[in-house]
Design a protein around this motif. Structure first.
Motif, PDB file in Angstrom:
ATOM      1  N   LEU A 108       0.819  -1.213   0.000  1.00  0.00           N
ATOM      2  CA  LEU A 108       0.000   0.000   0.000  1.00  0.00           C
ATOM      3  C   LEU A 108       0.853   1.263   0.000  1.00  0.00           C
ATOM      4  O   LEU A 108       0.411   2.320  -0.455  1.00  0.00           O
ATOM      5  CB  LEU A 108      -0.928   0.013   1.223  1.00  0.00           C
ATOM      6  N   SER A 109       2.076   1.153   0.516  1.00  0.00           N
ATOM      7  CA  SER A 109       2.935   2.346   0.610  1.00  0.00           C
ATOM      8  C   SER A 109       3.571   2.727  -0.723  1.00  0.00           C
ATOM      9  O   SER A 109       4.121   3.820  -0.863  1.00  0.00           O
ATOM     10  CB  SER A 109       4.043   2.098   1.649  1.00  0.00           C
ATOM     11  N   ARG A 110       3.485   1.817  -1.714  1.00  0.00           N
ATOM     12  CA  ARG A 110       4.056   2.132  -3.013  1.00  0.00           C
ATOM     13  C   ARG A 110       3.197   3.167  -3.739  1.00  0.00           C
ATOM     14  O   ARG A 110       1.979   3.177  -3.594  1.00  0.00           O
ATOM     15  CB  ARG A 110       4.165   0.863  -3.864  1.00  0.00           C
ATOM     16  N   GLU A 115      -5.709  -1.120  -8.717  1.00  0.00           N
ATOM     17  CA  GLU A 115      -6.022  -2.494  -8.334  1.00  0.00           C
ATOM     18  C   GLU A 115      -5.717  -2.652  -6.843  1.00  0.00           C
ATOM     19  O   GLU A 115      -4.612  -2.334  -6.392  1.00  0.00           O
ATOM     20  CB  GLU A 115      -5.168  -3.481  -9.142  1.00  0.00           C
ATOM     21  N   PRO A 116      -6.680  -3.116  -6.051  1.00  0.00           N
ATOM     22  CA  PRO A 116      -6.431  -3.196  -4.620  1.00  0.00           C
ATOM     23  C   PRO A 116      -5.385  -4.254  -4.284  1.00  0.00           C
ATOM     24  O   PRO A 116      -5.276  -5.276  -4.978  1.00  0.00           O
ATOM     25  CB  PRO A 116      -7.792  -3.582  -4.039  1.00  0.00           C
ATOM     26  N   VAL A 117      -4.604  -3.989  -3.277  1.00  0.00           N
ATOM     27  CA  VAL A 117      -3.691  -4.995  -2.749  1.00  0.00           C
ATOM     28  C   VAL A 117      -4.534  -6.135  -2.184  1.00  0.00           C
ATOM     29  O   VAL A 117      -5.586  -5.896  -1.584  1.00  0.00           O
ATOM     30  CB  VAL A 117      -2.812  -4.374  -1.641  1.00  0.00           C
ATOM     31  N   GLY A 119       0.006   4.347   6.754  1.00  0.00           N
ATOM     32  CA  GLY A 119       0.517   5.452   5.948  1.00  0.00           C
ATOM     33  C   GLY A 119      -0.346   5.803   4.754  1.00  0.00           C
ATOM     34  O   GLY A 119       0.082   6.542   3.861  1.00  0.00           O
ATOM     35  N   VAL A 120      -1.569   5.257   4.680  1.00  0.00           N
ATOM     36  CA  VAL A 120      -2.510   5.566   3.592  1.00  0.00           C
ATOM     37  C   VAL A 120      -3.872   5.824   4.221  1.00  0.00           C
ATOM     38  O   VAL A 120      -4.116   5.449   5.377  1.00  0.00           O
ATOM     39  CB  VAL A 120      -2.610   4.406   2.575  1.00  0.00           C
ATOM     40  N   PRO A 121      -4.777   6.484   3.488  1.00  0.00           N
ATOM     41  CA  PRO A 121      -6.119   6.701   4.041  1.00  0.00           C
ATOM     42  C   PRO A 121      -6.774   5.360   4.396  1.00  0.00           C
ATOM     43  O   PRO A 121      -6.908   4.480   3.538  1.00  0.00           O
ATOM     44  CB  PRO A 121      -6.862   7.397   2.902  1.00  0.00           C
ATOM     45  N   CYS A 122      -7.134   5.201   5.653  1.00  0.00           N
ATOM     46  CA  CYS A 122      -7.693   3.932   6.090  1.00  0.00           C
ATOM     47  C   CYS A 122      -8.776   4.174   7.141  1.00  0.00           C
ATOM     48  O   CYS A 122      -8.883   5.258   7.724  1.00  0.00           O
ATOM     49  CB  CYS A 122      -6.616   3.010   6.652  1.00  0.00           C
ATOM     50  N   GLY A 151     -11.975   8.054  -1.281  1.00  0.00           N
ATOM     51  CA  GLY A 151     -10.715   8.461  -0.672  1.00  0.00           C
ATOM     52  C   GLY A 151     -10.075   7.408   0.210  1.00  0.00           C
ATOM     53  O   GLY A 151      -9.123   7.696   0.942  1.00  0.00           O
ATOM     54  N   LEU A 152     -10.572   6.172   0.165  1.00  0.00           N
ATOM     55  CA  LEU A 152     -10.114   5.128   1.087  1.00  0.00           C
ATOM     56  C   LEU A 152      -9.217   4.129   0.365  1.00  0.00           C
ATOM     57  O   LEU A 152      -9.512   3.706  -0.752  1.00  0.00           O
ATOM     58  CB  LEU A 152     -11.335   4.403   1.674  1.00  0.00           C
ATOM     59  N   ARG A 153      -8.103   3.737   0.990  1.00  0.00           N
ATOM     60  CA  ARG A 153      -7.242   2.695   0.433  1.00  0.00           C
ATOM     61  C   ARG A 153      -7.339   1.404   1.237  1.00  0.00           C
ATOM     62  O   ARG A 153      -7.146   0.317   0.683  1.00  0.00           O
ATOM     63  CB  ARG A 153      -5.780   3.176   0.436  1.00  0.00           C
ATOM     64  N   LEU A 154      -7.605   1.534   2.540  1.00  0.00           N
ATOM     65  CA  LEU A 154      -7.615   0.352   3.410  1.00  0.00           C
ATOM     66  C   LEU A 154      -8.820   0.400   4.336  1.00  0.00           C
ATOM     67  O   LEU A 154      -9.047   1.397   5.017  1.00  0.00           O
ATOM     68  CB  LEU A 154      -6.327   0.294   4.245  1.00  0.00           C
TER      69      LEU A 154
END
Length: 353
Positions: free
Chosen positions: A37-39, A51-53, A78-81, A119-122
């Motif tokens: 996710l940090s990439r 593409e989601p991890v 480190g990502v929006p979660c 706006g969500l990654r996790l």
């Protein structure tokens, strides 16, 4: 970048947690997700969702540290979660769908999923458990839309995916969701012999009588030790509502009136017992002819908690044998008093060997 195993080792060294080989065995999966996710996100010309991890479904016995490990990852993502209890999340979904239908939307799931993913990654969901057919019919399409929006999902559960909604009504319609979980998430069992939630209660007094200021102070201290990120929770059972004023990581805190002063029945208490692992129940009164219905509900509640081996911490007007001493059902209450005594013993509530 310091990895999650590094942070875990530092916490062990500081004495904040106890090293556990089972927890250490699943930590690399959490670190994999955090690292991927940090990439930087690569976006094409048409700005399609990334593409989601591949996520993680971690399951195992209660008190083994699943939620603690998930929180560790969320704290260092480190990502929006977002981190939320599964039942609370589903309540939000139902409320959003209800509002969408009032506006005349045909597919009420789509706008709610879109808003949830914005706006969500996790998304970290604690204690996934499906007990309601309405939830069972919704989660598949909802998760599909989350994944399509590029959201990675991590969830904890006490059950393996194949055991979700077992024996539920129209379960065959739920099976594609189980396959979706296996496809989009790594499934790992946390196999630890230690129930840390039980360990935190080892040697602690769990039954306080009378329910006076000293009892309230002692229970408040236990609640403060067991809880974090407290929120109310509403369970839906066949159109009825079970309202729990305060829930945190499988620990619920409620009054006698909250659970026994309402028109609830065996099915309600069974769902409650499946959802939580520790119940703090305050202000149990003496019972008799004047509150016979509440007494019957209390007996049913204790039976459900006992069979599910839910840890009970409570304050009461009297010792178990003197809670119900006159009126219809007093003889039957002897079994409830006996169960309360057994549930007070040290080590009770640990999984049967």
């Amino acid at each position: 970048m310091t990895t999650l195993p590094d942070i875990y080792a530092q916490m062990v060294q500081r004495g904040e947690i106890t090293a556990d080989a089972a927890q250490e065995a699943v930590l690399p999966e959490f670190e994999r997700i955090r690292a991927e996710l940090s990439r930087p996100v690569k976006r094409g010309f048409f700005r399609r969702a990334p593409e989601p991890v591949r996520g993680l479904y971690i399951w195992g016995g209660v008190g083994r540290g699943k939620s603690m490990l998930m929180d560790l990852m969320v704290d260092h993502a480190g990502v929006p979660c977002r981190r939320v209890h599964f039942h609370a999340f589903m309540q939000e979904v139902h409320a959003g769908m209800h509002a969408a239908r009032k506006e005349g939307v045909d597919d009420a799931i789509a706008p709610v999923a879109e808003e949830s993913a914005k706006g969500l990654r996790l998304l970290a969901l604690d204690e996934m458990q499906i007990t309601d057919i309405t939830d069972a019919m919704i989660v598949g399409r909802f998760f599909e839309k989350l994944f399509a929006a590029g959201v990675t999902v991590v969830t904890t559960s006490n059950r393996a995916p194949d055991d979700l909604y077992r024996d539920g009504l129209n379960r065959q319609l739920f099976l594609p969701f189980i396959e979706l979980l296996k496809e989009r998430m790594v499934v790992r069992e946390l196999v630890s012999k230690t129930d840390y939630r039980q360990d935190r209660l080892a040697g602690e007094q769990v039954y306080f009588a009378p329910a006076d200021t000293e009892a309230r102070r002692a229970i408040a201290a236990i609640w403060a030790d067991l809880s974090a990120e407290v929120a109310p929770l509403v369970l839906h059972v066949k159109g009825r509502r079970i309202e729990l004023p305060a829930v945190s990581r499988g620990v619920a805190k409620a009054s006698f009136f909250d659970l026994c002063g309402q028109p609830l029945g065996p099915a309600d208490y069974l769902v409650l017992a499946e959802t939580i692992r520790v119940l703090i129940l305050e202000d149990i009164p003496q019972m008799g002819r004047f509150n016979f219905n509440e007494a019957k509900r209390f007996v049913t509640l204790i039976d459900a908690l006992y069979e599910a081996r839910v840890r009970l911490i409570c304050s009461a007007a009297a010792d178990p044998e003197y809670l119900y001493i006159e009126g219809e059902g007093s003889f039957e209450f002897e079994r409830t008093a006996s169960r309360l005594r057994e549930m007070m013993s040290e080590g009770w509530g640990a999984p049967a060997p």
